[in-house]
Enzyme design. Sequence first.
Site, PDB file in Angstrom:
ATOM      1  N   GLY A 181      32.323  30.075  42.706  1.00 45.12           N
ATOM      2  CA  GLY A 181      32.565  28.814  42.016  1.00 45.12           C
ATOM      3  C   GLY A 181      33.868  28.198  42.473  1.00 45.12           C
ATOM      4  O   GLY A 181      34.727  28.875  43.050  1.00 45.12           O
TER       5      GLY A 181
ATOM      6  N   GLN B 134      41.431  23.207  41.874  1.00 44.86           N
ATOM      7  CA  GLN B 134      41.712  24.168  42.947  1.00 44.86           C
ATOM      8  C   GLN B 134      41.855  23.490  44.314  1.00 44.86           C
ATOM      9  O   GLN B 134      42.361  24.108  45.247  1.00 44.86           O
ATOM     10  CB  GLN B 134      40.610  25.232  43.024  1.00 44.86           C
ATOM     11  CG  GLN B 134      40.591  26.158  41.815  1.00 44.86           C
ATOM     12  CD  GLN B 134      39.521  27.210  41.961  1.00 44.86           C
ATOM     13  OE1 GLN B 134      38.375  26.995  41.599  1.00 44.86           O
ATOM     14  NE2 GLN B 134      39.875  28.356  42.532  1.00 44.86           N
TER      15      GLN B 134
ATOM     16  N   CYS C   1      39.321  35.221  42.122  1.00 44.33           N
ATOM     17  CA  CYS C   1      39.456  33.758  42.169  1.00 44.33           C
ATOM     18  C   CYS C   1      39.898  33.345  43.565  1.00 44.33           C
ATOM     19  O   CYS C   1      40.789  33.966  44.148  1.00 44.33           O
ATOM     20  CB  CYS C   1      40.500  33.332  41.139  1.00 44.33           C
ATOM     21  SG  CYS C   1      40.780  31.560  41.097  1.00 44.33           S
ATOM     22  N   LEU C   2      39.299  32.270  44.087  1.00 42.82           N
ATOM     23  CA  LEU C   2      39.677  31.792  45.423  1.00 42.82           C
ATOM     24  C   LEU C   2      41.140  31.355  45.471  1.00 42.82           C
ATOM     25  O   LEU C   2      41.737  31.324  46.546  1.00 42.82           O
ATOM     26  CB  LEU C   2      38.779  30.623  45.846  1.00 42.82           C
ATOM     27  CG  LEU C   2      37.296  30.966  46.083  1.00 42.82           C
ATOM     28  CD1 LEU C   2      36.519  29.704  46.419  1.00 42.82           C
ATOM     29  CD2 LEU C   2      37.148  32.000  47.183  1.00 42.82           C
TER      30      LEU C   2
ATOM     31  N   HIS D  47      34.913  30.972  33.722  1.00 44.62           N
ATOM     32  CA  HIS D  47      36.041  30.984  34.665  1.00 44.62           C
ATOM     33  C   HIS D  47      36.355  29.573  35.159  1.00 44.62           C
ATOM     34  O   HIS D  47      37.521  29.161  35.202  1.00 44.62           O
ATOM     35  CB  HIS D  47      35.673  31.923  35.829  1.00 44.62           C
ATOM     36  CG  HIS D  47      36.702  32.043  36.903  1.00 44.62           C
ATOM     37  ND1 HIS D  47      37.383  33.215  37.152  1.00 44.62           N
ATOM     38  CD2 HIS D  47      37.181  31.149  37.793  1.00 44.62           C
ATOM     39  CE1 HIS D  47      38.235  33.019  38.157  1.00 44.62           C
ATOM     40  NE2 HIS D  47      38.124  31.778  38.560  1.00 44.62           N
ATOM     41  N   GLU D  48      35.302  28.819  35.508  1.00 50.94           N
ATOM     42  CA  GLU D  48      35.531  27.485  36.079  1.00 50.94           C
ATOM     43  C   GLU D  48      35.964  26.485  35.009  1.00 50.94           C
ATOM     44  O   GLU D  48      36.824  25.639  35.273  1.00 50.94           O
ATOM     45  CB  GLU D  48      34.282  26.993  36.822  1.00 50.94           C
ATOM     46  CG  GLU D  48      33.822  27.888  37.967  1.00 50.94           C
ATOM     47  CD  GLU D  48      34.913  28.252  38.970  1.00 50.94           C
ATOM     48  OE1 GLU D  48      35.857  27.461  39.180  1.00 50.94           O
ATOM     49  OE2 GLU D  48      34.853  29.361  39.530  1.00 50.94           O
TER      50      GLU D  48
ATOM     51  N   HIS E 281      39.577  26.796  34.467  1.00 49.20           N
ATOM     52  CA  HIS E 281      40.398  26.111  35.477  1.00 49.20           C
ATOM     53  C   HIS E 281      40.710  24.670  35.067  1.00 49.20           C
ATOM     54  O   HIS E 281      41.786  24.154  35.358  1.00 49.20           O
ATOM     55  CB  HIS E 281      39.675  26.065  36.827  1.00 49.20           C
ATOM     56  CG  HIS E 281      39.929  27.257  37.703  1.00 49.20           C
ATOM     57  ND1 HIS E 281      41.186  27.629  38.116  1.00 49.20           N
ATOM     58  CD2 HIS E 281      39.076  28.150  38.267  1.00 49.20           C
ATOM     59  CE1 HIS E 281      41.095  28.711  38.898  1.00 49.20           C
ATOM     60  NE2 HIS E 281      39.831  29.052  38.994  1.00 49.20           N
TER      61      HIS E 281
END
Length: 148
Positions: free
Chosen positions: A46, A51, A88-89, A130-131, A134
């Site tokens: 995701g 981000q 996480c990216l 999670h997203e 963000h």
Amino acid sequence: MAIRIIRKDDDPILRKQSRPVEEFNEKLHILLDDMAETMYDADGVGLAAPQIGILKRVVVIDAGEGLIELVNPEIIETEGLQDGPEGCLSLPGVSGDVERPMKVKVKAYDRNGQEVEIEGTELLARAFCHEVDHLNGILFTDLIKDNE
Ligand code: ZN
């Protein structure tokens, strides 16, 4: 389409609140296309707009069942609990166990402004949480439980 630069580590933009999308226009479509390309390029499950430095409530997810685009997503129902590893990216090399609901229902808009409701379990439920976090400046490392 273009691959955007992923903001990482203690970049302050990752801690900001994102604003709702008001116009479902070409600019939004380009953003969604670029986010999907960036997520797939980085092998992520995701990606949220902050981000890549854009403070808008836009998310892309692919938990193995195809691309999901969410604009202005809201979690409207949760059920059960799961405990498992997360990454996480924006935080390369970091992982940790986070407790999330087992099942999550999300209300959002698609790229054309149509309201949609999507349910996910397991990895997809985790990705929804999670997203959406963000978009509120929350990183999964804020939620890691101390060792039992
Ligand atoms: Zn993340």
